[in-house]
Write a protein that holds these residues in place. Sequence first.
Motif, PDB file in Angstrom:
ATOM      1  N   PRO A 186       4.996 -37.637   1.608  1.00 14.48           N
ATOM      2  CA  PRO A 186       3.590 -37.232   1.676  1.00 14.48           C
ATOM      3  C   PRO A 186       2.968 -37.028   0.296  1.00 14.48           C
ATOM      4  O   PRO A 186       1.798 -37.360   0.091  1.00 14.48           O
ATOM      5  CB  PRO A 186       3.637 -35.915   2.449  1.00 14.48           C
ATOM      6  CG  PRO A 186       4.889 -35.970   3.250  1.00 14.48           C
ATOM      7  CD  PRO A 186       5.859 -36.807   2.469  1.00 14.48           C
ATOM      8  N   SER A 199       7.820 -31.263   7.206  1.00 11.84           N
ATOM      9  CA  SER A 199       7.685 -31.315   8.645  1.00 11.84           C
ATOM     10  C   SER A 199       7.310 -32.706   9.102  1.00 11.84           C
ATOM     11  O   SER A 199       6.724 -32.872  10.141  1.00 11.84           O
ATOM     12  CB  SER A 199       6.650 -30.291   9.096  1.00 11.84           C
ATOM     13  OG  SER A 199       5.573 -30.273   8.216  1.00 11.84           O
ATOM     14  N   THR A 200       7.649 -33.706   8.307  1.00  5.11           N
ATOM     15  CA  THR A 200       7.255 -35.053   8.695  1.00  5.11           C
ATOM     16  C   THR A 200       8.481 -35.897   9.037  1.00  5.11           C
ATOM     17  O   THR A 200       9.602 -35.447   8.976  1.00  5.11           O
ATOM     18  CB  THR A 200       6.492 -35.760   7.559  1.00  5.11           C
ATOM     19  OG1 THR A 200       7.401 -35.998   6.501  1.00  5.11           O
ATOM     20  CG2 THR A 200       5.344 -34.916   7.076  1.00  5.11           C
ATOM     21  N   LEU A 201       8.212 -37.146   9.391  1.00  4.99           N
ATOM     22  CA  LEU A 201       9.281 -38.070   9.732  1.00  4.99           C
ATOM     23  C   LEU A 201       9.986 -38.629   8.499  1.00  4.99           C
ATOM     24  O   LEU A 201      10.995 -39.299   8.605  1.00  4.99           O
ATOM     25  CB  LEU A 201       8.704 -39.249  10.537  1.00  4.99           C
ATOM     26  CG  LEU A 201       8.132 -38.943  11.918  1.00  4.99           C
ATOM     27  CD1 LEU A 201       7.382 -40.164  12.449  1.00  4.99           C
ATOM     28  CD2 LEU A 201       9.233 -38.565  12.888  1.00  4.99           C
ATOM     29  N   GLY A 221      -2.866 -33.656   2.829  1.00  2.77           N
ATOM     30  CA  GLY A 221      -1.592 -33.072   2.436  1.00  2.77           C
ATOM     31  C   GLY A 221      -1.347 -31.661   2.924  1.00  2.77           C
ATOM     32  O   GLY A 221      -0.256 -31.339   3.398  1.00  2.77           O
ATOM     33  N   SER A 222      -2.352 -30.803   2.823  1.00  2.00           N
ATOM     34  CA  SER A 222      -2.078 -29.378   3.041  1.00  2.00           C
ATOM     35  C   SER A 222      -1.608 -29.035   4.460  1.00  2.00           C
ATOM     36  O   SER A 222      -0.764 -28.155   4.615  1.00  2.00           O
ATOM     37  CB  SER A 222      -3.289 -28.537   2.655  1.00  2.00           C
ATOM     38  OG  SER A 222      -4.354 -28.799   3.523  1.00  2.00           O
ATOM     39  N   PRO A 223      -2.116 -29.711   5.508  1.00  2.00           N
ATOM     40  CA  PRO A 223      -1.609 -29.325   6.840  1.00  2.00           C
ATOM     41  C   PRO A 223      -0.086 -29.416   6.938  1.00  2.00           C
ATOM     42  O   PRO A 223       0.539 -28.601   7.593  1.00  2.00           O
ATOM     43  CB  PRO A 223      -2.295 -30.317   7.779  1.00  2.00           C
ATOM     44  CG  PRO A 223      -3.575 -30.636   7.094  1.00  2.00           C
ATOM     45  CD  PRO A 223      -3.203 -30.696   5.633  1.00  2.00           C
ATOM     46  N   LEU A 224       0.507 -30.391   6.238  1.00  2.00           N
ATOM     47  CA  LEU A 224       1.962 -30.557   6.317  1.00  2.00           C
ATOM     48  C   LEU A 224       2.695 -29.357   5.738  1.00  2.00           C
ATOM     49  O   LEU A 224       3.745 -28.951   6.236  1.00  2.00           O
ATOM     50  CB  LEU A 224       2.385 -31.824   5.576  1.00  2.00           C
ATOM     51  CG  LEU A 224       1.764 -33.112   6.086  1.00  2.00           C
ATOM     52  CD1 LEU A 224       2.125 -34.272   5.178  1.00  2.00           C
ATOM     53  CD2 LEU A 224       2.228 -33.383   7.502  1.00  2.00           C
ATOM     54  N   LEU A 225       2.136 -28.779   4.676  1.00  2.00           N
ATOM     55  CA  LEU A 225       2.807 -27.636   4.062  1.00  2.00           C
ATOM     56  C   LEU A 225       2.378 -26.310   4.694  1.00  2.00           C
ATOM     57  O   LEU A 225       3.036 -25.290   4.513  1.00  2.00           O
ATOM     58  CB  LEU A 225       2.558 -27.616   2.554  1.00  2.00           C
ATOM     59  CG  LEU A 225       3.297 -28.698   1.763  1.00  2.00           C
ATOM     60  CD1 LEU A 225       2.974 -28.624   0.285  1.00  2.00           C
ATOM     61  CD2 LEU A 225       4.803 -28.577   1.957  1.00  2.00           C
ATOM     62  N   LEU A 226       1.254 -26.322   5.405  1.00  2.00           N
ATOM     63  CA  LEU A 226       0.831 -25.094   6.094  1.00  2.00           C
ATOM     64  C   LEU A 226       1.577 -24.940   7.415  1.00  2.00           C
ATOM     65  O   LEU A 226       1.737 -23.842   7.937  1.00  2.00           O
ATOM     66  CB  LEU A 226      -0.680 -25.142   6.398  1.00  2.00           C
ATOM     67  CG  LEU A 226      -1.633 -25.048   5.213  1.00  2.00           C
ATOM     68  CD1 LEU A 226      -3.064 -25.328   5.668  1.00  2.00           C
ATOM     69  CD2 LEU A 226      -1.559 -23.671   4.584  1.00  2.00           C
ATOM     70  N   LEU A 227       2.031 -26.067   7.917  1.00  2.00           N
ATOM     71  CA  LEU A 227       2.629 -26.086   9.256  1.00  2.00           C
ATOM     72  C   LEU A 227       3.839 -25.155   9.424  1.00  2.00           C
ATOM     73  O   LEU A 227       3.884 -24.388  10.394  1.00  2.00           O
ATOM     74  CB  LEU A 227       2.993 -27.535   9.597  1.00  2.00           C
ATOM     75  CG  LEU A 227       3.074 -27.909  11.065  1.00  2.00           C
ATOM     76  CD1 LEU A 227       1.826 -27.514  11.820  1.00  2.00           C
ATOM     77  CD2 LEU A 227       3.301 -29.404  11.186  1.00  2.00           C
ATOM     78  N   ARG A 277       3.990 -22.268  12.269  1.00  2.00           N
ATOM     79  CA  ARG A 277       4.963 -22.329  13.360  1.00  2.00           C
ATOM     80  C   ARG A 277       5.771 -21.046  13.417  1.00  2.00           C
ATOM     81  O   ARG A 277       6.061 -20.523  14.483  1.00  2.00           O
ATOM     82  CB  ARG A 277       5.913 -23.511  13.151  1.00  2.00           C
ATOM     83  CG  ARG A 277       5.304 -24.807  13.581  1.00  2.00           C
ATOM     84  CD  ARG A 277       6.384 -25.884  13.682  1.00  2.00           C
ATOM     85  NE  ARG A 277       5.805 -27.101  14.186  1.00  2.00           N
ATOM     86  CZ  ARG A 277       5.999 -28.299  13.636  1.00  2.00           C
ATOM     87  NH1 ARG A 277       6.759 -28.415  12.574  1.00  2.00           N
ATOM     88  NH2 ARG A 277       5.441 -29.363  14.161  1.00  2.00           N
ATOM     89  N   ILE A 289       2.188 -38.977  11.356  1.00  2.00           N
ATOM     90  CA  ILE A 289       3.327 -38.976  10.429  1.00  2.00           C
ATOM     91  C   ILE A 289       4.269 -37.802  10.684  1.00  2.00           C
ATOM     92  O   ILE A 289       5.341 -37.747  10.110  1.00  2.00           O
ATOM     93  CB  ILE A 289       2.910 -39.033   8.937  1.00  2.00           C
ATOM     94  CG1 ILE A 289       1.951 -37.929   8.570  1.00  2.00           C
ATOM     95  CG2 ILE A 289       2.336 -40.369   8.587  1.00  2.00           C
ATOM     96  CD1 ILE A 289       1.694 -37.886   7.073  1.00  2.00           C
ATOM     97  N   GLY A 340      -0.811 -25.857  -1.456  1.00  2.00           N
ATOM     98  CA  GLY A 340      -0.549 -26.525  -0.186  1.00  2.00           C
ATOM     99  C   GLY A 340      -0.464 -28.036  -0.297  1.00  2.00           C
ATOM    100  O   GLY A 340      -0.275 -28.717   0.695  1.00  2.00           O
ATOM    101  N   VAL A 362      -3.944 -27.595  11.522  1.00  2.00           N
ATOM    102  CA  VAL A 362      -2.670 -26.951  11.827  1.00  2.00           C
ATOM    103  C   VAL A 362      -2.759 -26.186  13.156  1.00  2.00           C
ATOM    104  O   VAL A 362      -1.821 -26.191  13.946  1.00  2.00           O
ATOM    105  CB  VAL A 362      -2.241 -26.018  10.675  1.00  2.00           C
ATOM    106  CG1 VAL A 362      -0.881 -25.429  10.953  1.00  2.00           C
ATOM    107  CG2 VAL A 362      -2.221 -26.774   9.365  1.00  2.00           C
ATOM    108  N   THR A 374      10.770 -26.933   4.772  1.00  2.00           N
ATOM    109  CA  THR A 374       9.788 -27.253   3.752  1.00  2.00           C
ATOM    110  C   THR A 374       9.072 -28.566   4.074  1.00  2.00           C
ATOM    111  O   THR A 374       8.017 -28.836   3.576  1.00  2.00           O
ATOM    112  CB  THR A 374      10.448 -27.376   2.368  1.00  2.00           C
ATOM    113  OG1 THR A 374      11.511 -28.311   2.482  1.00  2.00           O
ATOM    114  CG2 THR A 374      10.993 -26.054   1.916  1.00  2.00           C
TER     115      THR A 374
END
Lengths: 198, 259, 289
Positions: free
Chosen positions: B134, B6-8, B155-161, B165, A72, C99, A24, B4
């Motif tokens: 995801p 952050s992906t495409l 998975g977690s980076p997507l929800l930590l992002l 930010r 992605i 997460g 991140v 919630t």
Amino acid sequence: MSRIEQLKKDFSTTTIVFIAIAIVINIVVGQMVSLLKLPIFLDSIGTILVGVLAGPLAGGLTGLLTNLIWGIISSPVAAAFSPVAMVIGIVAGLCAKYGLFKTWWLAIVSGVIITVFNAIVAVPIRLYMFGGITGSGADFMTAYMLALGKDLFGSVIITVFTSNLLDKVFTAVLVWGIIKALPLRTTSRLSRADSTIA
Amino acid sequence: MPETHSTLFIPGDSRYHRLHPFNKLAYILLTGVTVYLGPGKSLAAACLIILNAGFAVEAAIFIPLWRVLWRTLLPLALYMGIIHGFFNPANHTVLISLGNMSVYQEGIQFTFTVVLQLSAVLSASLLFAFCTHPADLITAVSQAGWPPALAYLLGSPLLLLPAMRERARTIQAAQRARGLETHGRLSQRFRAVFPLITPLILGAIVEIEQRAIALEVRSFNIPGKKTSWRKVTDSVVQGFFRWGMVTVIIMIVTYRFIN
Amino acid sequence: MHCLEIDSLTFRYPTAQSPALKDISLTIRKGECVALIGANNSGKTTLCYALSGIVPLYYRGEFSGSVRVEGLETVNQTISSLSRHVGLVLQHPKHQLSGIRYTVFEEIAFGLENHGIPRDNILQCVTEALSLVGLSDAGECSPLELSGGQQQRLAIAAVLAASPDILVLDEPTTFLDPRGVQSIFELLANLKNKGKTIVFAEQKIEWIAEYADRIIALAGGEIILSGSPTEVLTSPILQKIGLDWSRYTKVADLARQRQLWPDSLPLPITFSEAVAGFSAKSPSDTCAD
């Protein structure tokens, strides 16, 4: 310590969370810095940080996954360069293992070494998948060298090396500084060996 | 849902959406191997692009896919066209003469092939990114018996992002309020890097231990069989296609090695 | 019956100069609700960690003495096996989200999945945990959409899903707004009524006074005071260890110096005690002026 034990220690829950956070960090710092319009990207700062503290394997994984996840989130093009990001983490980890992150000037040396390996892996991908083009200002350098009569491979390798040198050296020194600034309590939990920090 | 997610990913209920995530991944790999290593590069790429366009229509994501595709490829194609059209070392057939410079056929052909190859791989990848939640990818990874750490890392980076930010924005606002110059001269902008990123990184690192403890008290990373509440649909037919794709990939790679 | 027993526990973090806990001995009865108070670095967090096995199983420092959770020596257990006996809730609600789960329901199920619990039982456990913390309607929401108070209740539900009888909370309300704080304390009271043993570190003296059965005050890693809320929260020692009386206690103390507070009553620690004390004294004294 046996190899299995080392692997277990390398991938403790703490290390895994560290890698996730570093991914991140790569993404968010990369975006922050792109707003400043500088000739550096800093999008491998988390990868190098993990490499130095948690070892080459963890560092490599951080880089690889950062680019796959970029893929992605915004554009699959980033995923194509995941081997490059992986090598950055691995080389950073190896540099740290041999004491090349102990002082700021050794960190500069590490930055140069990372740039060399970065180029070695990035150039074939650039050449075979993207026809040697990045879609950025650095391409003018490639064009100029081609115009001077250099071959494509040589032109791309010089472009990739020079456009990354400042970034990787800057990142390496920054990582050295961040590790210095972290409380001992934190670094001792995150690092696998004391040898990486002076 | 920008806060919630952050992906495409675009929610949908098409066949392509419902495909097992590993099938979509295998398809990306198959596309890549076919257009870069297989025989008949441009033709194969063109066929795959048409096929992918069909999939995109079926999944009702053709327009967003097209938008990302041309935004990514147009600048690349332009740069490539110029550089290779003028300077490709293999150039010798003049197409257009502009004073003392000429555009050559070989360079343009090269550009055309590379852009086709890229379009094929990129569209297959975008199909995956647009049509795979995801959570389904994470579930597929854990159901396949891969280490929980891998599912976590994917998975977690997507929800930590989103949280990170948000923190980046707070830091930016705070530093600007203190007079930090982020649009000034080059040296000023270089100096702005430190106050912007060090608090972000140090803050994120300090919270690692808490997150690790929270995972450990919920038995993350313990050995033994795990169950999964979320289900990813799989079928014998899908499994057959999956392994079929893997076989073709291996065949093409071996073909390349032999030639 | 004692469900938590600490015997002459001393613990020092690996990189620390001095121990974080010094010779702590403590027993907690089943069903008791105990509050830990103390200034920063007094050892509250470390004590919470010791009660849930995080010390010495995650933080492997210099550990001596013993901690027993429902008869189990924590040193010989794993964090995972202890999680079925004692649930640990941390300060920051966001840091406790796994997460990798996209709905509140799945977030709670996460721990159960890791234990390999079958789907039917997951459904039952999660549904129970959701209703226990009052999030039954939020099962399909994203954890990131919840308010701080809701996220903290989610964190509580996530550890409760493994059905531990003991709950340890390390300053669970620090990052919450007043409404969130209230929801957490109401939940704790509710859990206590259901027979759970609760130990929580907390700074908010006025809330502790309402809800705790017993209060333990720590300073420099040692237990300085231990007793009923009134004993501890009106003790003059409190100020010496960097804590403060509640405003009710302070006002009543001033009033007592001016004979405005009945000598027969102890100093109040809650709003209702203060009201009772002042209304017992008021009629004659207000006329005296």
